[in-house]
Design a protein around this motif. Structure first.
Motif, PDB file in Angstrom:
ATOM      1  N   ARG A 289      49.622  17.808  71.630  1.00 60.90           N
ATOM      2  CA  ARG A 289      50.902  17.867  71.838  1.00 60.90           C
ATOM      3  C   ARG A 289      51.667  18.788  70.750  1.00 60.90           C
ATOM      4  N   ALA A 290      50.960  19.258  69.803  1.00 55.95           N
ATOM      5  CA  ALA A 290      51.640  19.893  68.743  1.00 55.95           C
ATOM      6  C   ALA A 290      52.587  21.267  69.141  1.00 55.95           C
ATOM      7  N   GLY A 291      51.993  21.980  70.214  1.00 54.65           N
ATOM      8  CA  GLY A 291      52.701  23.030  70.586  1.00 54.65           C
ATOM      9  C   GLY A 291      54.057  22.861  71.597  1.00 54.65           C
ATOM     10  N   ASP A 292      54.054  21.371  72.010  1.00 57.83           N
ATOM     11  CA  ASP A 292      54.974  21.098  73.162  1.00 57.83           C
ATOM     12  C   ASP A 292      56.550  21.432  72.451  1.00 57.83           C
ATOM     13  N   GLY A 293      57.280  21.962  73.532  1.00 62.29           N
ATOM     14  CA  GLY A 293      58.730  22.264  72.674  1.00 62.29           C
ATOM     15  C   GLY A 293      58.683  23.626  72.141  1.00 62.29           C
ATOM     16  N   TRP A 294      57.947  24.503  72.335  1.00 61.99           N
ATOM     17  CA  TRP A 294      58.069  25.858  71.672  1.00 61.99           C
ATOM     18  C   TRP A 294      57.982  25.830  70.236  1.00 61.99           C
ATOM     19  N   THR A 295      57.228  24.731  69.746  1.00 65.10           N
ATOM     20  CA  THR A 295      57.245  24.701  68.283  1.00 65.10           C
ATOM     21  C   THR A 295      56.546  25.852  67.603  1.00 65.10           C
ATOM     22  N   THR A 296      55.857  26.688  68.301  1.00 63.52           N
ATOM     23  CA  THR A 296      55.068  27.792  67.567  1.00 63.52           C
ATOM     24  C   THR A 296      55.894  29.021  67.783  1.00 63.52           C
ATOM     25  N   LEU A 297      57.061  29.278  68.303  1.00 62.89           N
ATOM     26  CA  LEU A 297      57.939  30.327  68.822  1.00 62.89           C
ATOM     27  C   LEU A 297      58.233  31.141  67.488  1.00 62.89           C
ATOM     28  N   THR A 298      58.120  30.587  66.354  1.00 62.31           N
ATOM     29  CA  THR A 298      58.380  31.320  65.026  1.00 62.31           C
ATOM     30  C   THR A 298      57.570  32.403  64.917  1.00 62.31           C
ATOM     31  N   GLU A 299      56.162  31.971  65.256  1.00 61.84           N
ATOM     32  CA  GLU A 299      55.035  32.839  65.076  1.00 61.84           C
ATOM     33  C   GLU A 299      55.188  34.196  65.890  1.00 61.84           C
ATOM     34  N   LEU A 300      55.570  33.797  67.153  1.00 56.65           N
ATOM     35  CA  LEU A 300      55.752  35.079  68.046  1.00 56.65           C
ATOM     36  C   LEU A 300      56.456  35.879  67.342  1.00 56.65           C
ATOM     37  N   ALA A 301      57.648  35.585  67.237  1.00 51.93           N
ATOM     38  CA  ALA A 301      58.729  36.151  66.351  1.00 51.93           C
ATOM     39  C   ALA A 301      58.140  37.308  65.131  1.00 51.93           C
ATOM     40  N   ASP A 302      57.365  36.487  64.475  1.00 53.01           N
ATOM     41  CA  ASP A 302      56.912  36.962  63.364  1.00 53.01           C
ATOM     42  C   ASP A 302      55.812  37.928  63.531  1.00 53.01           C
ATOM     43  N   THR A 303      54.924  37.673  64.677  1.00 51.01           N
ATOM     44  CA  THR A 303      54.070  38.775  65.159  1.00 51.01           C
ATOM     45  C   THR A 303      54.699  39.948  65.602  1.00 51.01           C
ATOM     46  N   LEU A 304      55.919  39.907  66.282  1.00 54.86           N
ATOM     47  CA  LEU A 304      56.398  41.130  66.842  1.00 54.86           C
ATOM     48  C   LEU A 304      56.793  41.915  65.623  1.00 54.86           C
ATOM     49  N   VAL A 305      57.451  41.305  64.599  1.00 58.31           N
ATOM     50  CA  VAL A 305      57.772  41.908  63.300  1.00 58.31           C
ATOM     51  C   VAL A 305      56.723  42.702  62.524  1.00 58.31           C
ATOM     52  N   ARG A 306      55.363  41.846  62.463  1.00 58.29           N
ATOM     53  CA  ARG A 306      54.295  42.770  61.963  1.00 58.29           C
ATOM     54  C   ARG A 306      53.577  43.627  62.806  1.00 58.29           C
ATOM     55  N   ASP A 307      53.721  43.214  64.195  1.00 58.21           N
ATOM     56  CA  ASP A 307      53.060  44.380  64.936  1.00 58.21           C
ATOM     57  C   ASP A 307      53.780  45.751  65.313  1.00 58.21           C
ATOM     58  N   HIS A 308      55.233  45.582  65.171  1.00 61.64           N
ATOM     59  CA  HIS A 308      56.098  46.514  65.698  1.00 61.64           C
ATOM     60  C   HIS A 308      57.232  47.175  64.554  1.00 61.64           C
TER      61      HIS A 308
ATOM     62  N   LEU B 102      59.707  45.443  63.806  1.00 58.82           N
ATOM     63  CA  LEU B 102      61.033  45.129  64.285  1.00 58.82           C
ATOM     64  C   LEU B 102      61.602  44.178  62.989  1.00 58.82           C
ATOM     65  N   PRO B 103      63.251  44.399  63.120  1.00 57.49           N
ATOM     66  CA  PRO B 103      63.824  43.491  62.416  1.00 57.49           C
ATOM     67  C   PRO B 103      63.474  41.991  62.935  1.00 57.49           C
ATOM     68  N   PHE B 104      63.468  40.967  61.939  1.00 60.14           N
ATOM     69  CA  PHE B 104      63.418  39.771  62.390  1.00 60.14           C
ATOM     70  C   PHE B 104      64.456  39.413  63.308  1.00 60.14           C
ATOM     71  N   LYS B 105      65.652  39.712  63.055  1.00 59.26           N
ATOM     72  CA  LYS B 105      66.774  39.136  64.027  1.00 59.26           C
ATOM     73  C   LYS B 105      66.369  39.551  65.379  1.00 59.26           C
ATOM     74  N   SER B 106      65.878  40.845  65.442  1.00 58.86           N
ATOM     75  CA  SER B 106      65.553  41.225  66.962  1.00 58.86           C
ATOM     76  C   SER B 106      64.687  40.623  67.516  1.00 58.86           C
ATOM     77  N   ALA B 107      63.594  40.306  66.680  1.00 58.77           N
ATOM     78  CA  ALA B 107      62.278  39.486  67.201  1.00 58.77           C
ATOM     79  C   ALA B 107      62.762  38.314  67.676  1.00 58.77           C
ATOM     80  N   HIS B 108      63.736  37.494  66.718  1.00 62.71           N
ATOM     81  CA  HIS B 108      64.102  36.367  67.116  1.00 62.71           C
ATOM     82  C   HIS B 108      65.221  36.070  68.556  1.00 62.71           C
ATOM     83  N   GLY B 109      65.698  37.339  68.570  1.00 62.43           N
ATOM     84  CA  GLY B 109      66.434  37.442  69.969  1.00 62.43           C
ATOM     85  C   GLY B 109      65.303  37.531  71.095  1.00 62.43           C
ATOM     86  N   ILE B 110      64.370  38.213  71.197  1.00 60.20           N
ATOM     87  CA  ILE B 110      63.337  38.448  72.127  1.00 60.20           C
ATOM     88  C   ILE B 110      62.716  37.181  72.368  1.00 60.20           C
ATOM     89  N   ALA B 111      62.518  36.593  71.375  1.00 63.26           N
ATOM     90  CA  ALA B 111      61.902  34.886  71.595  1.00 63.26           C
ATOM     91  C   ALA B 111      62.853  33.941  72.100  1.00 63.26           C
TER      92      ALA B 111
END
Length: 484
Positions: free
Chosen positions: A353-372, A374-383
Motif C-alpha cells: 500500500r505504500a505507493g498508493d496515491g503517487w507517494t513516490t512521485l518525488t523520486e520520478l522528479a528527482d530522476t529526471l533531474v539526475r538523468d537529464h 533539468l531544473p527541479f521545478k521543470s521536473a516537478h511540472g512534468i510529474a
C-alpha cells in the motif's frame, strides 16, 4: 496556639497527611545529617549529639505514618520535634535546630524528592527507547507510507519513523539530566534566608544527603523555584512529544489504517460488539499523559507572579501536585513502552500500500533531474502533468503519458520504459536511494540505531551512577549517625 477548625480541616490536616507520605523519610535524613555536621563542627557536644541521635533512632516512622492530625502542632516538622523532645529532653533536642530553619529544611526535602521523581521519569524513557529500538532492528526493511498535513506523503520505513521518536526521547533525556544536576544541590544551611553565624559545613551535609554540592546564594536557595520549573518543563516537553506519538499509534491501530496491531494484553473487547479490538492501553496513556501535562501547567501557574522569597505558594500546597505530575507522567511513558513491546507490523501489506496515491512521485522528479540535468521545478511540472494525464486516461501506458507531459514542458519527449518507471516509482526504490544522513535507507537506519543503542547505554550508565551515589550517601549517613 489554637488553630481555627476550618484552618485545621482545609489546610493543616491535608498538609500533614501529604507530608507523612512524601517527606517523612527526607525529613529524618536531614535531621541525622545536620546533627552529624553540628557534632563534627563542635557546635553540639558529643554527649548531646549522642542523646539526640538516640532520640532520632527512637522515632518510629510507621507510628508517625499512622498518626492522625490532632491540631496540637502546626505540621509534621513540629510533630516529629515533639517526639524528639519527649525522647531526650528539651535541652538536648533544642540544640538540633541550631543553624537551620524550617525554610531550608523544606527546600532540602523538596529537592530530595524532586531528584527521585526526575530519575524515575528518566528511567521510564529508557524503557520506551529500548522497546522502540527493538522494533527498529526488526523493521529496517518494513516500508510504509507516512503523512504530512494528514495526507499520504512519501514512503519511509517503520525503523525510520521510530528512530525519529527515539532521537526526541534522547533529547528529553538531556533535558532531564540537566534538570537533575541543577536540582541536586543542597539548600541546607541557608536557614531562613541569610544563612547563619555558626561555622557550619554545608559541603558535609551535601555529601551525607547525596547532593552534588551546596546551593549558592542563601536568599535564592529559599526563594527560587527555577529548578522545579526546569524539571517540570522538561517533563512537559516529553509529554507533548509522547502524546503526539501516541496519537499516531492510535490512528495506525484503526481498521482504516491497519498499520499496527498490539498484543492481546493491551487491548479490550466491547461488551456488546464482539468484533472490537480496542487499543485502550494507548488511550489510557494519552489520557494519563494529558492529565500530567495539565498538572505541569498548574505548577507553573501556581508559582507565577508570587513574591520572590519564602512563600507558601511554592511549598506544602504545591508539592502534592508536583508528585502527582511526575507520577502520572512516569506511568504514561512506562505504559507506552510496555505496549510497544507487543507491537506487530504486517510488512508485506504495508509495502503493498505504500505507493498508493503517487507517494513516490518525488523520486520520478528527482530522476529526471539526475538523468537529464533539468531544473527541479521543470521536473516537478512534468510529474504534476503526469498525474493529471493519468486521471484523464487510466489505460494508456505510463511511459506514453510521461513522454507527452515532458514534451509539453520541454518541447521534446523524455523516453522511459514501463519497467524503468515501475522501478523508479517503487516504494522500496524510493527508500533505498535515500541514503541522506538521518534518512530511511536501511544501511542508514542501521547506523542510526547503533548510535542510539550506544547513547542509551551511556544514559543508562549516567542514571546508574546517579542512583548509586544516592544509595552510597544513604549508607554513609547511616554509618556516620551510628558513630555519634
Amino acid at each position: 496556639m489554637k488553630f481555627a477548625p476550618e484552618y485545621v480541616t482545609y489546610v493543616l490536616n491535608e498538609n500533614f497527611e501529604d507530608a507523612k507520605e512524601l517527606f517523612l523519610a527526607p525529613l529524618m535524613a536531614i535531621h541525622y545529617a545536620h546533627l552529624a555536621m553540628l557534632a563534627a563542627q563542635g557546635i553540639v557536644s558529643a554527649e548531646d549529639a549522642h542523646r539526640i541521635r538516640e532520640a532520632l533512632d527512637s522515632v518510629s516512622l510507621d507510628d508517625v505514618r499512622r498518626a492522625k492530625y490532632d491540631g496540637s502542632c502546626e505540621d509534621l516538622f513540629f510533630y516529629v520535634e515533639r517526639l524528639i523532645v519527649d525522647a531526650c529532653g528539651e535541652d538536648a533536642a533544642g540544640r538540633l535546630h541550631t543553624a537551620r530553619s524550617r525554610n531550608d529544611i523544606d527546600m532540602t526535602m523538596y529537592r530530595m524528592r524532586q531528584r527521585e521523581f526526575i530519575l524515575g521519569l528518566l528511567a521510564a524513557t529508557f524503557e520506551l527507547r529500548r522497546s522502540l529500538l527493538d522494533l527498529v532492528d526488526r523493521h529496517r526493511e518494513t516500508v510504509l507510507a507516512v503523512h504530512t498535513h494528514t495526507q499520504r506523503a512519501q514512503p519511509t520505513t517503520v525503523a525510520h519513523y521510530l528512530l525519529a521518536m527515539v532521537e526526541q526521547l534522547e533529547r528529553d533525556g538531556v533535558r532531564l539530566q540537566g534538570a537533575y544536576d541543577r536540582t541536586n544541590r543542597n539548600p541546607l544551611g541557608s536557614c531562613a534566608i541569610t544563612g547563619t553565624g555558626f561555622p557550619i559545613d554545608r559541603q558535609a551535609t551535601s555529601e551525607l544527603l547525596g547532593f552534588c554540592g551546596p546551593t549558592g546564594n542563601t536568599y535564592g536557595s529559599i526563594a527560587t523555584v527555577d529548578y522545579l520549573l526546569e524539571s517540570t518543563s522538561a517533563a512537559s516537553v516529553l509529554l507533548v512529544g509522547v502524546g503526539r506519538f501516541v496519537q499516531d499509534l492510535l490512528l495506525w491501530c484503526t481498521a482504516e489504517f491497519d498499520y499496527m496491531r498490539l498484543g492481546e494484553g493491551y487491548v479490550q473487547c466491547s461488551s456488546i460488539m464482539p468484533q472490537k479490538r480496542n487499543p485502550v492501553a494507548l488511550e489510557h496513556a494519552r489520557a494519563i499523559g494529558s492529565k500530567a501535562l495539565g498538572q505541569a501547567m498548574a505548577i507553573v501557574t501556581a508559582v507565577h507572579n508570587t513574591p520572590f522569597g519564602d512563600i507558601v505558594d511554592t511549598e506544602d500546597d504545591l508539592q502534592p501536585l508536583v508528585f502527582a505530575m511526575f507520577h502520572d507522567a512516569t506511568r504514561a511513558v512506562k505504559l507506552v513502552g510496555a505496549a510497544m513491546t507487543t507491537a506487530q507490523f504486517d510488512a508485506a501489506r504495508l509495502e503493498a500500500r505504500a505507493g498508493d496515491g503517487w507517494t513516490t512521485l518525488t523520486e520520478l522528479a528527482d530522476t529526471l533531474v539526475r538523468d537529464h540535468g533539468l531544473p527541479f521545478k521543470s521536473a516537478h511540472g512534468i510529474a504534476s502533468r503526469l498525474i493529471a494525464a493519468r486521471a484523464r486516461d487510466g489505460k494508456r501506458p505510463l511511459s506514453e503519458l510521461l513522454a507527452d507531459a515532458s514534451r509539453d514542458v520541454l518541447g521534446s519527449p523524455l523516453e522511459y520504459s514501463e519497467a524503468q518507471l515501475t522501478e523508479i516509482l517503487s516504494p522500496r526504490h524510493f527508500v533505498n536511494v535515500r541514503k541522506t544522513p538521518g534518512g530511511p535507507a536501511p544501511e542508514e537506519t542501521a547506523r542510526a540505531a547503533k548510535a542510539s543503542r550506544h547513547q542509551l547505554e551511556a544514559d543508562d550508565s549516567w542514571w546508574t551512577n546517579a542512583t548509586n551515589a544516592l544509595a552510597d550517601a544513604e549508607r554513609k549517613l547511616a554509618d556516620r549517625s551510628a558513630s555519634l
